[in-house]
Design an enzyme around this catalytic site. Structure first.
Site, PDB file in Angstrom:
ATOM      1  N   GLN A  47       0.810  -1.140  -0.034  1.00  0.00           N
ATOM      2  CA  GLN A  47       0.018  -0.097   0.032  1.00  0.00           C
ATOM      3  C   GLN A  47       1.011   1.193   0.214  1.00  0.00           C
ATOM      4  O   GLN A  47       0.560   2.211  -0.861  1.00  0.00           O
ATOM      5  CB  GLN A  47      -0.856   0.046   1.279  1.00  0.00           C
ATOM      6  CG  GLN A  47      -1.875  -1.233   1.151  1.00  0.00           C
ATOM      7  CD  GLN A  47      -2.621  -1.189   2.453  1.00  0.00           C
ATOM      8  OE1 GLN A  47      -2.574  -0.320   3.648  1.00  0.00           O
ATOM      9  NE2 GLN A  47      -3.749  -2.054   2.436  1.00  0.00           N
ATOM     10  N   ASP A 216       7.908 -21.118  -0.248  1.00  0.00           N
ATOM     11  CA  ASP A 216       8.388 -22.287  -1.339  1.00  0.00           C
ATOM     12  C   ASP A 216       9.812 -22.092  -1.575  1.00  0.00           C
ATOM     13  O   ASP A 216      10.532 -23.256  -1.813  1.00  0.00           O
ATOM     14  CB  ASP A 216       7.474 -22.162  -2.390  1.00  0.00           C
ATOM     15  CG  ASP A 216       5.973 -22.641  -2.141  1.00  0.00           C
ATOM     16  OD1 ASP A 216       5.722 -22.891  -0.796  1.00  0.00           O
ATOM     17  OD2 ASP A 216       5.027 -22.631  -3.012  1.00  0.00           O
ATOM     18  N   HIS A 237       3.538  -6.308  11.260  1.00  0.00           N
ATOM     19  CA  HIS A 237       3.238  -4.984  10.992  1.00  0.00           C
ATOM     20  C   HIS A 237       2.090  -4.715  12.320  1.00  0.00           C
ATOM     21  O   HIS A 237       1.406  -5.379  12.861  1.00  0.00           O
ATOM     22  CB  HIS A 237       2.416  -4.947   9.753  1.00  0.00           C
ATOM     23  CG  HIS A 237       1.984  -3.636   9.356  1.00  0.00           C
ATOM     24  ND1 HIS A 237       1.292  -2.643   9.797  1.00  0.00           N
ATOM     25  CD2 HIS A 237       2.775  -2.733   8.235  1.00  0.00           C
ATOM     26  CE1 HIS A 237       1.173  -1.556   9.231  1.00  0.00           C
ATOM     27  NE2 HIS A 237       2.103  -1.642   8.187  1.00  0.00           N
ATOM     28  N   ARG A 284       8.864   0.157  13.283  1.00  0.00           N
ATOM     29  CA  ARG A 284       7.489  -0.951  13.589  1.00  0.00           C
ATOM     30  C   ARG A 284       7.768  -1.848  14.684  1.00  0.00           C
ATOM     31  O   ARG A 284       6.730  -2.255  15.461  1.00  0.00           O
ATOM     32  CB  ARG A 284       7.607  -1.780  12.251  1.00  0.00           C
ATOM     33  CG  ARG A 284       6.982  -1.091  11.088  1.00  0.00           C
ATOM     34  CD  ARG A 284       6.788  -1.869  10.139  1.00  0.00           C
ATOM     35  NE  ARG A 284       6.296  -0.920   9.181  1.00  0.00           N
ATOM     36  CZ  ARG A 284       6.125  -1.627   7.782  1.00  0.00           C
ATOM     37  NH1 ARG A 284       6.743  -2.480   7.169  1.00  0.00           N
ATOM     38  NH2 ARG A 284       5.456  -0.573   6.801  1.00  0.00           N
ATOM     39  N   HIS A 345       4.181  -9.929   8.704  1.00  0.00           N
ATOM     40  CA  HIS A 345       4.393  -9.175   7.488  1.00  0.00           C
ATOM     41  C   HIS A 345       5.154  -9.189   6.731  1.00  0.00           C
ATOM     42  O   HIS A 345       5.074  -9.232   5.473  1.00  0.00           O
ATOM     43  CB  HIS A 345       4.196  -7.442   7.982  1.00  0.00           C
ATOM     44  CG  HIS A 345       4.175  -6.490   7.085  1.00  0.00           C
ATOM     45  ND1 HIS A 345       2.833  -6.649   6.085  1.00  0.00           N
ATOM     46  CD2 HIS A 345       4.626  -5.679   6.764  1.00  0.00           C
ATOM     47  CE1 HIS A 345       3.100  -5.681   5.421  1.00  0.00           C
ATOM     48  NE2 HIS A 345       4.151  -5.125   5.703  1.00  0.00           N
ATOM     49  N   GLU A 369      11.733 -10.576  -1.587  1.00  0.00           N
ATOM     50  CA  GLU A 369      11.671 -10.864  -0.296  1.00  0.00           C
ATOM     51  C   GLU A 369      12.100 -12.188   0.257  1.00  0.00           C
ATOM     52  O   GLU A 369      12.608 -12.561   1.409  1.00  0.00           O
ATOM     53  CB  GLU A 369      10.111 -10.884   0.170  1.00  0.00           C
ATOM     54  CG  GLU A 369       9.848 -11.053   1.741  1.00  0.00           C
ATOM     55  CD  GLU A 369       8.545 -10.628   2.070  1.00  0.00           C
ATOM     56  OE1 GLU A 369       7.734 -10.080   1.263  1.00  0.00           O
ATOM     57  OE2 GLU A 369       8.184 -10.999   3.188  1.00  0.00           O
ATOM     58  N   ARG A 380      13.335  -4.165   9.046  1.00  0.00           N
ATOM     59  CA  ARG A 380      13.224  -3.523   7.762  1.00  0.00           C
ATOM     60  C   ARG A 380      12.541  -1.998   8.065  1.00  0.00           C
ATOM     61  O   ARG A 380      11.499  -1.908   8.567  1.00  0.00           O
ATOM     62  CB  ARG A 380      12.272  -4.114   6.877  1.00  0.00           C
ATOM     63  CG  ARG A 380      11.961  -3.572   5.587  1.00  0.00           C
ATOM     64  CD  ARG A 380      11.295  -4.208   4.675  1.00  0.00           C
ATOM     65  NE  ARG A 380       9.662  -4.347   5.238  1.00  0.00           N
ATOM     66  CZ  ARG A 380       8.646  -3.852   4.513  1.00  0.00           C
ATOM     67  NH1 ARG A 380       8.845  -3.403   3.456  1.00  0.00           N
ATOM     68  NH2 ARG A 380       7.426  -4.002   5.354  1.00  0.00           N
TER      69      ARG A 380
HETATM   70  C1  FAD Z   1      -0.126  -6.052   2.728  1.00  0.00           C
HETATM   71  C2  FAD Z   1       1.439  -5.888   2.210  1.00  0.00           C
HETATM   72  C3  FAD Z   1       1.692  -4.189   2.093  1.00  0.00           C
HETATM   73  C4  FAD Z   1       3.172  -4.059   1.913  1.00  0.00           C
HETATM   74  N1  FAD Z   1       3.461  -2.882   1.735  1.00  0.00           N
HETATM   75  C5  FAD Z   1       4.685  -2.438   1.175  1.00  0.00           C
HETATM   76  C6  FAD Z   1       4.964  -0.921   0.932  1.00  0.00           C
HETATM   77  O1  FAD Z   1       4.313  -0.224   1.080  1.00  0.00           O
HETATM   78  N2  FAD Z   1       6.139  -0.944   0.730  1.00  0.00           N
HETATM   79  C7  FAD Z   1       7.390  -1.864   0.588  1.00  0.00           C
HETATM   80  O2  FAD Z   1       8.310  -1.722   0.104  1.00  0.00           O
HETATM   81  N3  FAD Z   1       7.060  -3.397   0.959  1.00  0.00           N
HETATM   82  C8  FAD Z   1       5.654  -3.361   1.324  1.00  0.00           C
HETATM   83  N4  FAD Z   1       5.337  -4.688   1.412  1.00  0.00           N
HETATM   84  C9  FAD Z   1       6.303  -5.822   1.314  1.00  0.00           C
HETATM   85  C10 FAD Z   1       6.530  -6.284  -0.274  1.00  0.00           C
HETATM   86  O3  FAD Z   1       5.022  -5.944  -0.968  1.00  0.00           O
HETATM   87  C11 FAD Z   1       6.968  -7.441  -0.471  1.00  0.00           C
HETATM   88  O4  FAD Z   1       8.131  -7.778   0.110  1.00  0.00           O
HETATM   89  C12 FAD Z   1       7.539  -7.382  -2.160  1.00  0.00           C
HETATM   90  O5  FAD Z   1       6.383  -7.080  -2.943  1.00  0.00           O
HETATM   91  C13 FAD Z   1       7.952  -8.869  -2.520  1.00  0.00           C
HETATM   92  O6  FAD Z   1       7.931  -8.940  -3.744  1.00  0.00           O
HETATM   93  P1  FAD Z   1       8.638 -10.329  -4.332  1.00  0.00           P
HETATM   94  O7  FAD Z   1       8.647 -10.146  -5.832  1.00  0.00           O
HETATM   95  O8  FAD Z   1       9.896 -10.745  -3.807  1.00  0.00           O
HETATM   96  O9  FAD Z   1       7.521 -11.378  -4.262  1.00  0.00           O
HETATM   97  P2  FAD Z   1       5.846 -11.320  -4.260  1.00  0.00           P
HETATM   98  O10 FAD Z   1       5.353 -10.194  -4.966  1.00  0.00           O
HETATM   99  O11 FAD Z   1       5.386 -11.898  -3.240  1.00  0.00           O
HETATM  100  O12 FAD Z   1       5.824 -12.547  -5.508  1.00  0.00           O
HETATM  101  C14 FAD Z   1       6.042 -13.941  -5.283  1.00  0.00           C
HETATM  102  C15 FAD Z   1       5.896 -14.705  -6.431  1.00  0.00           C
HETATM  103  O13 FAD Z   1       6.328 -15.807  -6.286  1.00  0.00           O
HETATM  104  C16 FAD Z   1       5.451 -16.828  -6.852  1.00  0.00           C
HETATM  105  N5  FAD Z   1       5.600 -18.135  -6.108  1.00  0.00           N
HETATM  106  C17 FAD Z   1       5.783 -18.365  -4.939  1.00  0.00           C
HETATM  107  N6  FAD Z   1       5.726 -19.776  -4.625  1.00  0.00           N
HETATM  108  C18 FAD Z   1       5.986 -20.170  -5.821  1.00  0.00           C
HETATM  109  C19 FAD Z   1       5.993 -21.593  -6.250  1.00  0.00           C
HETATM  110  N7  FAD Z   1       6.195 -22.508  -5.626  1.00  0.00           N
HETATM  111  N8  FAD Z   1       5.964 -22.060  -7.619  1.00  0.00           N
HETATM  112  C20 FAD Z   1       6.014 -20.997  -8.450  1.00  0.00           C
HETATM  113  N9  FAD Z   1       5.733 -19.541  -8.204  1.00  0.00           N
HETATM  114  C21 FAD Z   1       5.821 -19.342  -6.898  1.00  0.00           C
HETATM  115  C22 FAD Z   1       4.019 -16.287  -6.761  1.00  0.00           C
HETATM  116  O14 FAD Z   1       3.155 -16.792  -7.494  1.00  0.00           O
HETATM  117  C23 FAD Z   1       4.404 -14.845  -6.987  1.00  0.00           C
HETATM  118  O15 FAD Z   1       4.201 -14.708  -8.335  1.00  0.00           O
HETATM  119  C24 FAD Z   1       4.124  -4.935   1.755  1.00  0.00           C
HETATM  120  C25 FAD Z   1       3.518  -6.299   2.117  1.00  0.00           C
HETATM  121  C26 FAD Z   1       2.356  -6.756   2.375  1.00  0.00           C
HETATM  122  C27 FAD Z   1       1.792  -8.209   2.104  1.00  0.00           C
END
Ligand code: FAD
Length: 523
Positions: A47, A216, A237, A284, A345, A369, A380
């Site tokens: 958000q 995973d 959070h 936080r 979170h 992440e 963080r």
């Molecule tokens: C509610 C919320 C609010 C947040 N707000 C903020 C913010 O304002 N600012 C900020 O900096 N961060 C924020 N964060 C943290 C941030 O959003 C995440 O750390 C970041 O988006 C992670 O991105 P990512 O690409 O690492 O993973 P994700 O966006 O979680 O993507 C994970 C991907 O992996 C895939 N996947 C998972 N397991 C498997 C599997 N076994 N096989 C195939 N595919 C798989 C999923 O399908 C997905 O496509 C927030 C998080 C949440 C939950």
């Protein structure tokens, strides 16, 4: 199937990496897979926005560096913090060039907000759904490239390593994947494999992470003997809407406190002043612990976030999703306080990587992440994770482009890698028992490995999770393979490592708090 690069996960990190690599090395064949739809993952729920130094009249890199280091309780890697913050603005400009919209003020410059732990206004955002906007733009961009193909509903089962090939290269050669579309387990060999699988929040009962955030990538890395570090540093959070909405926990962004919302106990008293001089804008971990202390001392199930003092027009225009969601359960933030509790979170730890996102296994990168880069230290700083994702995905893509030229394994070698030899696929095998064990694990983690820990609780959790682990392995070995069993196997592995690493810590830092080493009064 063979591809040059296999990217597992399509959040901000996987998509940014793929776009960057496709631009950098257009001849490279890139395959993206995700367990659900392209857009589903933690990113779309973000958000607040991205923390970037972009207003150089007021803000400086040094201030952001110090804020990050201080929020991480001085446990972050200063070298990593410096390059991430200094490279952030260039990466942000790329996101904008690729079509991402961010809110602008009447002078058409980026509208910046402030969040807890930041000494300046530096959060770049799009209303209160910044993540969804970033995800939308990246998905559109990724579809422009002919050399990127993607498969939704394809789930990582295990990484292919020397264990499968019989070689001794300490290398990853792709992955075994479940296709829930074709209902089969396929082998995808790759010169480079990238884990961008997101968070682990689902190992807790109350989490802001969506259902698929089951760790995973970490589970698969653990089985492939890849180094995992700092798993006990789970950030809770402070403010998730209480109760859940349709079974899902909904986050109330920190930006609301940045705009002046106040935390109050159920008697209507502000309480943060008792716990920290920065009150609502303290880091936080401190706000989350203070809320739990206040709930326990008042014997209440939640506290309130009072946003009624925020100008109504600003509340409605900046936070439309929050207002709509609260109204959907009969709470109007314009006139009433919002009931909130802390929720799991963000995972500050993860798969250990170097400054180019390389893991301890050759040919395997981890970004976003699921990785541990050293940026966050023990906690963080708000909005630093999207920043980390764009900076490290860029670095990983440049490094991959170089490495691809050096890999000399032949196509005969890749074809000789055995097909999946394990179980067949089943969509809904043993669903009931799997769900029961999943709930059991989440309860243990929340009760004994939550915001406040004790050695006694951790030891009890270690024993129970070990038993659960063997039960899950047994379930895995004696049944057809389903996505649910795969997730559970990963969740229990992550929980097990997290508890073991927690028992090795003898000092409280950042988000890690064990009463046996506590400085704060025992409850
Ligand atoms: C509610 C919320 C609010 C947040 N707000 C903020 C913010 O304002 N600012 C900020 O900096 N961060 C924020 N964060 C943290 C941030 O959003 C995440 O750390 C970041 O988006 C992670 O991105 P990512 O690409 O690492 O993973 P994700 O966006 O979680 O993507 C994970 C991907 O992996 C895939 N996947 C998972 N397991 C498997 C599997 N076994 N096989 C195939 N595919 C798989 C999923 O399908 C997905 O496509 C927030 C998080 C949440 C939950």
């Amino acid at each position: 199937m063979h591809t040059d690069v296999l990217v597992i996960g399509t959040g901000i990190s996987g998509l940014t990496y793929a776009i960057k690599l496709a631009e950098e090395a257009p001849e490279t064949n890139i395959t993206l897979i995700c367990k659900d739809k392209l857009e589903e993952g933690n990113t779309r729920y973000a958000q607040g926005g991205i923390a970037v130094v972009s207003n150089f009249k007021k803000d400086t890199f040094e201030k952001h560096i110090e804020d990050t280091y201080a929020a991480g309780d001085k446990a972050g890697d200063r070298g990593v913090i410096e390059f991430v913050i200094k490279e952030g603005n260039d990466r942000l400009q790329e996101l904008i060039e690729w079509g991402t919209q961010f809110d602008r003020n009447n002078k058409k410059t980026l509208d910046l907000t402030k969040e807890g732990g930041h000494s300046e206004k530096r959060i770049v955002h799009y209303k209160d759904h910044s993540g969804a906007e970033i995800q939308r733009a990246l998905i559109e961009k990724v579809k422009d490239f002919e050399n990127i193909q993607y498969f939704e509903n394809h789930i990582l089962v295990d990484l292919i390593t020397d264990h499968h090939t019989g070689s001794k290269n300490n290398r990853c050669y792709g992955a075994y994947i479940i296709s829930t579309v074709d209902e089969e387990i396929i082998k995808i060999t790759a010169k480079i494999t990238v884990l961008s699988t997101g968070g682990v929040g689902q190992i807790y009962a109350f989490t802001t992470n969506p259902f698929g955030a089951t760790g995973d990538g970490l589970g698969a890395a653990y089985r492939a003997k890849v180094k995992l570090e700092k798993l006990p540093f789970i950030q809770f959070h402070p403010t998730a809407l209480f109760p859940k909405v349709e079974g899902e926990t909904f986050l109330i962004t920190e930006a609301l406190r940045g705009e002046g919302a106040l935390l109050k106990n159920l008697s209507g008293e502000q309480f943060m002043g008792k716990y920290h001089p920065l009150k609502e804008l303290a880091p936080r971990d401190i706000v989350a612990r203070s809320i739990i202390r206040e709930m326990l001392s008042q014997q209440e199930s939640n506290v309130h976030l009072d946003a009624t003092g925020i100008d109504q027009t600003s509340l409605l225009s900046h936070f439309p999703t929050i207002v709509d969601t609260c109204r959907s359960i009969g709470i109007d933030p314009v006139t009433s306080s919002i009931p909130v509790v802390p929720a799991a979170h963000y995972s500050c730890g993860g798969i250990a990587v170097d400054e180019h996102s390389k893991t301890t296994l050759d040919g395997l990168f981890a970004i976003g992440e699921c990785s541990h880069t050293g940026l966050h230290g023990a906690n963080r700083l708000a909005s630093n994770s999207l920043l980390e994702s764009i900076v490290f995905s860029h670095r990983a893509a440049l490094s991959s482009a170089q490495e691809l030229n050096k890999i000399s394994l032949t196509s005969t070698f890749y074809t000789s890698i055995p097909d999946w030899k394990g179980q067949h696929f089943s969509k809904d095998n043993e669903q009931e028992i799997t769900l029961k064990l999943r709930e059991q694990l989440k309860k243990i983690m929340s009760d004994q490995v939550g915001i406040f820990k004790t050695n006694k609780g951790l030891l009890a959790a270690q024993n129970t999770i070990k038993e659960l682990y063997f039960e899950v392995v047994d379930l895995y070995n004696s049944n057809k393979l389903s996505p649910q069993i795969c997730e559970l196997r990963n969740m229990v592995s992550v929980a097990y490592v997290l508890v073991n690493q927690s028992l090795e810590l003898t000092e409280n830092k950042g988000v890690f708090y064990n009463h046996n080493y506590g400085k704060e009064a025992v409850l």
